[in-house]
Scaffold this active site. Structure first.
Site, short mmCIF file in Angstrom:
data_model
loop_
_atom_site.label_atom_id
_atom_site.label_comp_id
_atom_site.label_asym_id
_atom_site.label_seq_id
_atom_site.Cartn_x
_atom_site.Cartn_y
_atom_site.Cartn_z
N ASP A 108 0.83 -1.21 0.00
CA ASP A 108 0.00 0.00 0.00
C ASP A 108 0.87 1.26 0.00
O ASP A 108 2.09 1.20 0.25
CB ASP A 108 -0.90 -0.03 1.26
CG ASP A 108 -2.24 0.65 1.03
OD1 ASP A 108 -2.33 1.52 0.16
OD2 ASP A 108 -3.19 0.31 1.76
N ASP A 118 -10.92 1.72 -2.99
CA ASP A 118 -11.36 1.31 -1.65
C ASP A 118 -12.86 1.12 -1.60
O ASP A 118 -13.38 0.56 -0.64
CB ASP A 118 -10.94 2.35 -0.60
CG ASP A 118 -9.51 2.11 -0.13
OD1 ASP A 118 -8.88 1.14 -0.59
OD2 ASP A 118 -9.02 2.90 0.70
#
Ligand code: GLA
Length: 705
Positions: free
Chosen positions: A445, A509
């Site tokens: 990430d 997301d």
């Protein structure tokens, strides 16, 4: 006498012409030309004559114009020598052909700057790869300001941009723009590829999903970049992409060079699907790491089910519940390391948290393996929280400007990956984690923008990204079996340079399936379905609050790399049954979906359609769905392109049928037992399925009989 060269691949030919002293010109980037065509004819046919009120002699739209020298549009290349000499001019041109690669060398004899342009065409797919290397053979420092990776003179039909923008949880927003006068540009300064991504299409305005001429251009670079199209008052038009450099970022001392990242482009005469037809096999064969697991395993990811609230016991429960659904990989998201309980601390300290895992990760991994799954874990290696042991020990390791504030984002700072000792430290921690634990997969990430992007008080954005690539390459070499996912607050790091190191991306997301129809559609313009992480999220959705039926959520997620993010312990019996069924369907058809050709289009009344067709055209699986209410009660038939016209296909509609829609079905019994149609009827007339209600999502299986 100009010299002419061509390179060919797939259905595409690229032709350039160059005099020894002139600027190289693009004669053709488009359909594959016959082998015996006389390239001089193309030149003769399109040469422009003199015009009034312009520099004497035509100023052609060349392949790499410097600023000045008569080209008044955006330059491909500019900069200035220390001392202020910025008058650059290519005074000689050389072309060399090596297979289907052209190397064009442009030299400024006065200042002894040299640009080496490389164009290669992929033999199978026709995707063009382009980059430039700038050499300073002179005696003075050269401050490079701009060096395009691809500078593409455009034909007169290319008058529309189809671009993408987006933001956190709302990636993949298309926009259209007519190129009239002046420039369109998008400069990304976030230090990541960015939510809008780095792909755009320039096309004829009548071009659509399945028809029309278009170029797609992709900047394969995970940092700052600039995409642009410029129309001069003369009508000359170009598109250009390149790394965006801050003033002073690249200083070429005598004897050094700068290599741009690569840009990829393709020509399509079948609209956006022609773009995907070129890029999907190209990405599969030439970009993705060889070690991408096949078949793509069904994931469970702990984030939306647990966030930061878990311990070893609850994770074991989650793993057991996930395995009972048919999940094949358990991914433990954020929160497993050194005191991390929320997003305010601990990034940089990649040690297993003793409070949560008294005996390390091994007992959990053993449990996961015992259930027949493999194990993956979340990391964010380029980051550090000020509240971390790493920061307390090395406060100067983050990207920062001396004596200035250190602005955080999500409470974190960016580590200076351009420094070898920083990379070494992070490598050692990740290496130990992977060496000590049986980890098959890293979710990598990157949750902040890069600002200020300086190292030792010098602009360093590009060097920091090269540092990340170096770290990834070293880690992959040390642990070749570990797969990596590229995530950056969702879809902010999706590009083909990253995908040389990652087997899939996390495109957003948002797991809201209505949003995902659009997000996955645009991610798959360039990327094949198996690289696009698509998870079944909770309902109501944690980001949008929307409640959606399980069948709709599961169907949308099936057309990607399927995963589950909702808590499997909390499912109703009905939802559990539906999810189980779709996981089984995914396993049944992933071979087809992850190898075949994929086409996307909208039906005549705006339903979203997607079909995956096997290479032999014997089998296909389609998803047709509607996210809102149709403006008419009787939905339009959906035509299925690219099937074998002369063949007959048996159509079945896998269960469960969408709730309201199935009540409006004509002759449901006949549909239940399967119906047979010719490829031509399917392609020309289409099927009328009840599709006027929101959340109607039909799975359609086609098998040649
Ligand atoms: C980012 C990712 C999410 C999740 C969180 C964890 O936002 O995009 O999927 O991993 O970080 O902090």
């Amino acid at each position: 006498m100009p010299r002419y060269e061509r390179i060919d691949g797939g259905r595409t030919t690229f032709v350039v012409a160059a005099d020894e002293t002139g600027a190289p010109r693009l004669l053709h980037f488009g359909v594959r030309l016959s082998d015996d065509i006389d390239l001089r004819e193309i030149d003769a046919a399109i040469q422009a004559g003199p015009r009034e009120s312009t520099p004497d002699g035509p100023v052609p739209t060349s392949l790499y114009p410097p600023a000045g020298m008569g080209w008044l549009g955006e330059p491909a290349f500019c900069g200035v020598h220390a001392g202020g000499d910025g008058a650059l001019a290519w005074s000689s041109t050389a072309i060399e052909r090596r297979g289907e690669t052209l190397i064009i060398t442009l030299t400024d004899k006065r200042t002894r700057l040299r640009a080496s342009l490389t164009y290669s065409i992929d033999a199978e797919t026709g995707v063009l790869a382009s980059k430039a290397t700038i050499f300073n053979d002179g005696a003075t420092v050269f401050r490079l300001q701009q060096a395009a990776s691809l500078f593409l003179p455009l034909p007169s039909w290319a008058t529309e941009i189809l671009g993408l923008t987006g933001d956190w949880s709302r990636e993949g927003q298309p926009f259209r723009l007519t190129l009239g006068a002046g420039a369109w540009s998008h400069t990304n300064r976030t230090g990541r590829t960015g939510f809008p991504g780095s792909t755009f299409v320039v096309r004829e305005p009548t071009s659509g999903d399945l028809t029309g001429r278009a170029f797609a251009i992709h900047m394969a670079w995970s940092g700052n970049h600039r995409l642009l199209a410029d129309t001069l008052s003369s009508g000359q038009r170009i598109a250009s992409v390149g790394v965006h450099l801050a003033p002073g970022e690249v200083e070429l001392v005598p004897g050094t060079s700068f290599e741009t990242p690569t840009a990829y482009a393709c020509y399509s005469n079948s609209g956006l699907n022609g773009v995907s037809d070129a890029f999907h096999p190209f990405v599969r064969a030439r970009i993705l790491p060889r070690d991408a697991s096949s078949p793509r395993r069904v994931h469970f990811n702990s984030w939306e089910a647990a966030y930061f609230s878990f311990d070893e016991g609850s994770l074991k429960e989650l793993a057991s519940a996930a395995a009972s659904l048919g999940v094949e990989r358990f991914v433990l998201d954020d929160g497993w390391f050194s005191g991390r309980r929320d997003d305010t601390s601990s990034l940089g300290d990649w040690h297993v948290d003793k409070g949560r895992f008294a005996n390390g990760l091994r007992p959990l991994i053993k449990h996961v393996h015992g259930l027949g799954m493999d194990f993956g874990i979340w990391v964010e290696p380029e980051m550090v929280n000020p509240d971390s042991d790493l920061y307390r020990k090395h406060p100067d390791w983050c990207v920062h400007a001396p004596y200035a504030d250190r602005p955080t984002m999500r409470n974190q700072l960016w580590l200076d990956m351009s420094r070898a000792e920083v990379r070494e430290h992070v490598f050692e921690q990740l290496h130990a984690l992977l060496a000590e634990n049986a980890i098959a997969y890293l979710k990598w990430d990157c949750n902040r923008f890069q600002f200020p992007a300086v190292s030792a008080n010098t602009p360093a954005a590009a060097r920091i990204i090269h540092g990340t690539y170096a770290l990834l390459d070293r880690l992959r070499a040390a642990h070749p079996a570990v797969e990596i996912e590229s995530c950056a607050s969702g879809g902010a790091r999706i590009d083909l340079e990253m995908l040389k190191r990652a087997t899939r991306v996390w495109p957003s997301d948002s797991t809201d399936a209505i949003e995902r129809v659009r997000i996955q559609r645009w991610a798959s313009l360039v990327l094949p379905l198996e690289t696009i992480g698509a998870h079944v999220g909770p309902s109501p959705n944690p980001i949008t609050g929307r409640e959606l039926p399980m069948a709709f959520r599961a169907r949308v997620a099936m057309f990607g790399h399927l995963g589950v993010e909702t808590d499997p312990r909390k499912l109703t019996a009905e939802d559990r049954k539906t999810l189980l069924r779709h996981i089984a369907l995914y396993k049944q058809y992933r071979g087809l979906m992850h190898s075949g050709r994929q086409l996307r289009w909208q039906s005549d009344d705006g339903a979203d359609a997607l079909i995956c067709i096997s290479a032999s055209t014997d089998e296909a699986l389609a998803l047709v769905c509607r996210t809102g209410v149709a403006d008419r009660a009787e939905s339009a038939p959906v035509r299925f392109p690219s099937l074998a016209q002369g063949a007959r296909y048996r159509i079945t509609l896998p269960d469960p049928w969408p709730d309201i829609a199935q009540r409006r079905m004509n002759d449901p019994e006949a549909w239940r037992s399967g119906r047979t149609f010719s490829g031509q009827v399917l392609g020309e007339t289409g099927l009328r399925l009840p599709l006027s209600d929101p959340l109607a999502a039909w799975l359609i299986h086609l098998q040649r009989v």
